[in-house]
Scaffold this motif. Structure first.
Motif, PDB file in Angstrom:
ATOM      1  N   GLY A 284       4.989  30.545 -39.879  1.00 10.61           N
ATOM      2  CA  GLY A 284       5.778  30.378 -38.583  1.00 10.61           C
ATOM      3  C   GLY A 284       4.819  30.788 -37.238  1.00 10.61           C
ATOM      4  O   GLY A 284       5.725  30.989 -36.235  1.00 10.61           O
ATOM      5  N   VAL A 285       3.781  31.194 -37.267  1.00  9.22           N
ATOM      6  CA  VAL A 285       3.277  31.772 -36.027  1.00  9.22           C
ATOM      7  C   VAL A 285       2.352  30.995 -35.527  1.00  9.22           C
ATOM      8  O   VAL A 285       1.819  31.070 -34.165  1.00  9.22           O
ATOM      9  CB  VAL A 285       2.599  33.376 -36.326  1.00  9.22           C
ATOM     10  CG1 VAL A 285       3.531  34.279 -36.546  1.00  9.22           C
ATOM     11  CG2 VAL A 285       1.388  33.423 -37.366  1.00  9.22           C
ATOM     12  N   CYS A 286       1.784  29.977 -36.070  1.00 10.65           N
ATOM     13  CA  CYS A 286       0.612  29.098 -35.502  1.00 10.65           C
ATOM     14  C   CYS A 286       1.289  27.959 -34.883  1.00 10.65           C
ATOM     15  O   CYS A 286       0.475  27.464 -34.119  1.00 10.65           O
ATOM     16  CB  CYS A 286      -0.417  28.746 -36.585  1.00 10.65           C
ATOM     17  SG  CYS A 286      -0.008  27.685 -37.780  1.00 10.65           S
ATOM     18  N   GLY A 287       2.351  27.346 -35.449  1.00 12.07           N
ATOM     19  CA  GLY A 287       2.876  25.823 -34.834  1.00 12.07           C
ATOM     20  C   GLY A 287       2.254  24.942 -35.371  1.00 12.07           C
ATOM     21  O   GLY A 287       2.549  23.864 -35.007  1.00 12.07           O
ATOM     22  N   THR A 288       1.039  24.856 -36.335  1.00  8.96           N
ATOM     23  CA  THR A 288       0.227  23.701 -36.992  1.00  8.96           C
ATOM     24  C   THR A 288       1.569  22.758 -37.521  1.00  8.96           C
ATOM     25  O   THR A 288       1.121  21.534 -37.619  1.00  8.96           O
ATOM     26  CB  THR A 288      -0.826  24.470 -37.857  1.00  8.96           C
ATOM     27  OG1 THR A 288      -1.614  25.029 -37.287  1.00  8.96           O
ATOM     28  CG2 THR A 288      -1.501  23.194 -38.363  1.00  8.96           C
ATOM     29  N   CYS A 289       2.210  23.274 -38.324  1.00  8.23           N
ATOM     30  CA  CYS A 289       3.202  22.357 -39.170  1.00  8.23           C
ATOM     31  C   CYS A 289       4.560  22.001 -38.399  1.00  8.23           C
ATOM     32  O   CYS A 289       5.476  21.396 -38.879  1.00  8.23           O
ATOM     33  CB  CYS A 289       3.681  23.001 -40.305  1.00  8.23           C
ATOM     34  SG  CYS A 289       4.871  24.367 -39.974  1.00  8.23           S
ATOM     35  N   GLN A 290       4.300  21.738 -36.803  1.00 12.83           N
ATOM     36  CA  GLN A 290       5.422  21.173 -36.297  1.00 12.83           C
ATOM     37  C   GLN A 290       5.842  19.777 -36.382  1.00 12.83           C
ATOM     38  O   GLN A 290       5.001  18.723 -36.482  1.00 12.83           O
ATOM     39  CB  GLN A 290       5.083  21.428 -34.694  1.00 12.83           C
ATOM     40  CG  GLN A 290       6.189  20.965 -33.796  1.00 12.83           C
ATOM     41  CD  GLN A 290       5.997  20.966 -32.280  1.00 12.83           C
ATOM     42  OE1 GLN A 290       5.052  21.788 -32.110  1.00 12.83           O
ATOM     43  NE2 GLN A 290       6.640  20.371 -31.555  1.00 12.83           N
TER      44      GLN A 290
ATOM     45  N   GLY B 210      22.462  16.514 -47.200  1.00 11.37           N
ATOM     46  CA  GLY B 210      22.319  15.179 -46.568  1.00 11.37           C
ATOM     47  C   GLY B 210      20.809  14.473 -46.342  1.00 11.37           C
ATOM     48  O   GLY B 210      20.101  14.767 -47.511  1.00 11.37           O
ATOM     49  N   ILE B 211      20.689  14.112 -45.236  1.00  9.19           N
ATOM     50  CA  ILE B 211      19.484  13.135 -45.127  1.00  9.19           C
ATOM     51  C   ILE B 211      18.725  13.725 -43.571  1.00  9.19           C
ATOM     52  O   ILE B 211      19.443  13.897 -42.877  1.00  9.19           O
ATOM     53  CB  ILE B 211      19.653  11.661 -45.039  1.00  9.19           C
ATOM     54  CG1 ILE B 211      20.144  11.113 -46.373  1.00  9.19           C
ATOM     55  CG2 ILE B 211      18.350  11.031 -44.636  1.00  9.19           C
ATOM     56  CD1 ILE B 211      20.580   9.777 -46.529  1.00  9.19           C
ATOM     57  N   VAL B 212      17.636  13.941 -43.670  1.00 11.72           N
ATOM     58  CA  VAL B 212      16.935  14.379 -42.460  1.00 11.72           C
ATOM     59  C   VAL B 212      15.849  13.501 -42.420  1.00 11.72           C
ATOM     60  O   VAL B 212      14.893  13.283 -43.536  1.00 11.72           O
ATOM     61  CB  VAL B 212      16.330  15.821 -42.719  1.00 11.72           C
ATOM     62  CG1 VAL B 212      15.632  16.288 -41.256  1.00 11.72           C
ATOM     63  CG2 VAL B 212      17.558  16.707 -42.977  1.00 11.72           C
ATOM     64  N   LYS B 213      15.429  12.904 -41.356  1.00 10.20           N
ATOM     65  CA  LYS B 213      14.311  11.933 -41.010  1.00 10.20           C
ATOM     66  C   LYS B 213      13.439  12.434 -40.019  1.00 10.20           C
ATOM     67  O   LYS B 213      13.884  13.041 -38.995  1.00 10.20           O
ATOM     68  CB  LYS B 213      14.778  10.663 -40.425  1.00 10.20           C
ATOM     69  CG  LYS B 213      13.761   9.629 -40.380  1.00 10.20           C
ATOM     70  CD  LYS B 213      14.213   8.430 -39.970  1.00 10.20           C
ATOM     71  CE  LYS B 213      13.007   7.450 -39.924  1.00 10.20           C
ATOM     72  NZ  LYS B 213      13.669   6.115 -39.379  1.00 10.20           N
ATOM     73  N   VAL B 214      12.186  12.794 -40.403  1.00 11.34           N
ATOM     74  CA  VAL B 214      11.112  13.593 -39.508  1.00 11.34           C
ATOM     75  C   VAL B 214       9.851  12.601 -39.369  1.00 11.34           C
ATOM     76  O   VAL B 214       9.479  11.648 -40.275  1.00 11.34           O
ATOM     77  CB  VAL B 214      10.809  14.950 -39.984  1.00 11.34           C
ATOM     78  CG1 VAL B 214      12.048  15.961 -40.149  1.00 11.34           C
ATOM     79  CG2 VAL B 214       9.921  15.142 -41.168  1.00 11.34           C
ATOM     80  N   THR B 215       9.153  13.143 -38.425  1.00  7.40           N
ATOM     81  CA  THR B 215       7.702  12.688 -38.202  1.00  7.40           C
ATOM     82  C   THR B 215       6.945  13.880 -37.740  1.00  7.40           C
ATOM     83  O   THR B 215       7.622  14.828 -37.321  1.00  7.40           O
ATOM     84  CB  THR B 215       7.445  11.413 -37.127  1.00  7.40           C
ATOM     85  OG1 THR B 215       6.385  10.861 -37.391  1.00  7.40           O
ATOM     86  CG2 THR B 215       7.891  12.016 -35.950  1.00  7.40           C
ATOM     87  N   TYR B 216       5.443  13.397 -37.787  1.00  8.36           N
ATOM     88  CA  TYR B 216       4.850  14.666 -37.085  1.00  8.36           C
ATOM     89  C   TYR B 216       3.667  14.183 -36.419  1.00  8.36           C
ATOM     90  O   TYR B 216       3.204  13.021 -36.324  1.00  8.36           O
ATOM     91  CB  TYR B 216       4.125  15.354 -38.159  1.00  8.36           C
ATOM     92  CG  TYR B 216       3.272  14.912 -39.368  1.00  8.36           C
ATOM     93  CD1 TYR B 216       1.825  14.891 -39.145  1.00  8.36           C
ATOM     94  CD2 TYR B 216       3.901  14.021 -40.113  1.00  8.36           C
ATOM     95  CE1 TYR B 216       1.110  14.215 -40.041  1.00  8.36           C
ATOM     96  CE2 TYR B 216       3.066  13.323 -41.154  1.00  8.36           C
ATOM     97  CZ  TYR B 216       1.775  13.583 -41.339  1.00  8.36           C
ATOM     98  OH  TYR B 216       0.930  12.743 -42.066  1.00  8.36           O
TER      99      TYR B 216
END
Length: 84
Positions: free
Chosen positions: A35-41, A78-84
């Motif tokens: 959680g320190v680099c932000g790469t996986c936002q 439930g359901i979560v919809k994400v993109t990157y």
């Protein structure tokens, strides 16, 4: 079982489970995993209420409920919809 939709592909995840493993297998880039680099936002498009609250690491990176770190998220239900 909860569901996370990453770029229109649905994955099943146990309620309360971290989404990091599924997110990384779906192609979301990872680096530090702490959680320190932000790469996986990720951008949460739907279902933000089904994720855990932002933690300290996300708050320090100025994340909000629609912009999260996938290494820090747990899907509660439930359901979560994400993109990157």
């Amino acid at each position: 079982m909860a569901k996370i939709i990453i770029d229109n592909i649905t994955y099943e995840v146990a309620d309360g489970e971290a989404i990091a493993q599924v997110a990384e297998s779906a192609g979301i880039p990872f680096s530090c995993n702490t959680g320190v680099c932000g790469t996986c936002q990720i951008e949460v498009q739907e279902g933000a209420e089904n994720l855990n609250e932002l933690n300290r690491e996300e708050q320090e990176l100025a994340m909000d409920h629609t912009h999260r770190l996938s290494c820090q998220c747990k899907i509660l239900k439930g359901i979560v919809k994400v993109t990157y």
